[in-house]
Write a protein that holds these residues in place. Structure first.
Motif, mmCIF file in Angstrom:
data_model
loop_
_atom_site.group_PDB
_atom_site.id
_atom_site.type_symbol
_atom_site.label_atom_id
_atom_site.label_comp_id
_atom_site.label_asym_id
_atom_site.label_seq_id
_atom_site.Cartn_x
_atom_site.Cartn_y
_atom_site.Cartn_z
ATOM 1 N N GLY A 14 0.751 -1.259 0.053
ATOM 2 C CA GLY A 14 -0.137 -0.054 -0.061
ATOM 3 C C GLY A 14 0.914 1.360 0.060
ATOM 4 O O GLY A 14 0.367 2.217 0.363
ATOM 5 N N VAL A 15 2.401 1.188 -0.245
ATOM 6 C CA VAL A 15 2.968 2.467 -0.226
ATOM 7 C C VAL A 15 3.209 2.885 -1.455
ATOM 8 O O VAL A 15 3.693 4.005 -1.888
ATOM 9 N N ALA A 16 2.866 2.255 -2.621
ATOM 10 C CA ALA A 16 2.903 2.913 -4.000
ATOM 11 C C ALA A 16 1.574 2.320 -4.632
ATOM 12 O O ALA A 16 1.554 1.171 -4.894
ATOM 13 N N SER A 17 0.908 3.331 -5.253
ATOM 14 C CA SER A 17 -0.330 3.009 -5.989
ATOM 15 C C SER A 17 -0.073 2.422 -7.538
ATOM 16 O O SER A 17 -1.139 2.263 -7.858
ATOM 17 N N SER A 18 0.932 2.656 -8.089
ATOM 18 C CA SER A 18 1.493 2.072 -9.359
ATOM 19 C C SER A 18 2.880 1.598 -9.464
ATOM 20 O O SER A 18 3.637 2.079 -8.654
ATOM 21 N N ALA A 93 -7.539 4.448 11.197
ATOM 22 C CA ALA A 93 -6.203 4.339 10.766
ATOM 23 C C ALA A 93 -5.798 3.111 10.254
ATOM 24 O O ALA A 93 -5.458 2.203 11.101
ATOM 25 N N ILE A 94 -5.539 2.706 9.144
ATOM 26 C CA ILE A 94 -5.301 1.257 8.603
ATOM 27 C C ILE A 94 -3.995 1.666 7.733
ATOM 28 O O ILE A 94 -3.817 2.403 6.982
ATOM 29 N N PRO A 95 -3.044 0.479 8.262
ATOM 30 C CA PRO A 95 -1.679 0.801 7.553
ATOM 31 C C PRO A 95 -1.801 0.790 6.062
ATOM 32 O O PRO A 95 -2.694 -0.237 5.503
ATOM 33 N N GLY A 96 -1.318 1.437 5.360
ATOM 34 C CA GLY A 96 -1.123 1.725 3.926
ATOM 35 C C GLY A 96 -2.552 2.253 3.280
ATOM 36 O O GLY A 96 -2.518 2.189 2.058
ATOM 37 N N LEU A 97 -3.379 2.680 3.843
ATOM 38 C CA LEU A 97 -4.521 3.374 3.534
ATOM 39 C C LEU A 97 -4.130 4.721 2.734
ATOM 40 O O LEU A 97 -3.463 5.383 3.420
ATOM 41 N N HIS A 98 -4.768 4.987 1.527
ATOM 42 C CA HIS A 98 -4.718 6.101 0.636
ATOM 43 C C HIS A 98 -5.815 6.405 -0.217
ATOM 44 O O HIS A 98 -6.545 5.445 -0.240
ATOM 45 N N THR A 99 -5.825 7.542 -0.654
ATOM 46 C CA THR A 99 -6.961 7.945 -1.523
ATOM 47 C C THR A 99 -6.798 7.533 -2.812
ATOM 48 O O THR A 99 -5.842 7.198 -3.477
ATOM 49 N N VAL A 100 -8.098 7.012 -3.440
ATOM 50 C CA VAL A 100 -8.221 6.770 -4.762
ATOM 51 C C VAL A 100 -8.290 8.121 -5.513
ATOM 52 O O VAL A 100 -9.584 8.273 -5.889
#
Length: 240
Positions: A14-18, A93-100
């Motif tokens: 979850g640290v890189a979206s691509s 607070a979820i590890p690696g959570l990011h916005t789409v």
């Protein structure tokens, strides 16, 4: 876990979206494997410790997708010293959570958050054509049909042409469907045709609808709805 490419590992963590963003982290020397700076093409094997900026990262056991009704005035960036409030203060607070993707500070409505980098890449890249639907109010009220046809045909913006997949009139403005989400794209498109936006509400991403979700509230996407979202992105649902 069998050996996997480092780029894939970073996406699963979850640290890189691509893949491109994962490669940028690696090229910048921010990723280590067992204390050694990682190189492009490196693989991760069971027992390896992978760190980004000195912090250990690992694939999250369960993939999570949240739907949030972002209120106006809230930013979508995790770190913004000028922001009064960010969306990450509204969700667990979820590890690696990011916005789409993003919604600009003044816009509101449906925002997806996930810890699945593959899903984010598919939902945001125009190549995959996942539609996003926006309810728009303009300073001039309802947008006339001939202007809507211009939006469907395409208008030229400073960063290239942009077009709506579908544009229909609505009291006070219009409803636009787009397959991409460039920065403030809807606002810039309508400004280009002389109808500046006064309010923008995203109501749908792929098969996921905002529905009756209240501003500031969130819900987890599960079951058939989750399967439909992954299908829209051309992916199979990961094991729960």
């Amino acid at each position: 876990m069998e050996a996997i490419r480092l780029q894939k590992y970073l996406a699963q963590a979850g640290v890189a979206s691509s893949r491109r963003k994962a490669e940028a982290l690696i090229r910048a020397g921010r990723v280590t494997i067992n204390g050694q700076v990682a190189a492009l093409g490196a693989k991760v094997t069971p027992g390896d410790e992978v760190c980004v900026d000195g912090r250990p990262v690992a694939p999250t056991a369960r993939r999570v997708v949240l739907a949030l009704h972002k209120p106006p005035g809230v930013t979508t960036t995790r770190r913004d010293r000028f922001a009064e409030r960010t969306v990450f203060e509204l969700v667990p607070a979820i590890p690696g959570l990011h916005t789409v993707g993003r919604l600009d500070r003044d816009s509101e409505g449906l925002l997806l958050l996930t810890n699945d980098g593959r899903l984010t890449q598919r939902l945001t890249h125009p190549r995959y054509g996942v539609p996003k639907v926006y309810r728009v109010w303009t300073a001039k009220g309802e947008v006339p049909p001939f202007i809507l046809k211009r939006l469907e045909k395409g208008v030229r913006l400073e960063d290239g042409p942009a077009r709506a997949l579908k544009a229909r009139p609505k009291v006070g403005g219009c409803v636009l469907t787009l397959a991409e989400g460039r920065k403030r794209e809807v606002r810039r498109m309508l400004r280009a045709v002389g109808y500046p936006v006064v309010r923008l509400l995203r109501v749908k991403i792929g098969p996921i609808r905002l529905g009756g979700l209240k501003p500031g509230a969130w819900r987890e996407i599960e079951g058939e709805e989750l399967e439909g979202l992954y299908r829209a992105a051309g992916l199979s649902v990961p094991p729960r």
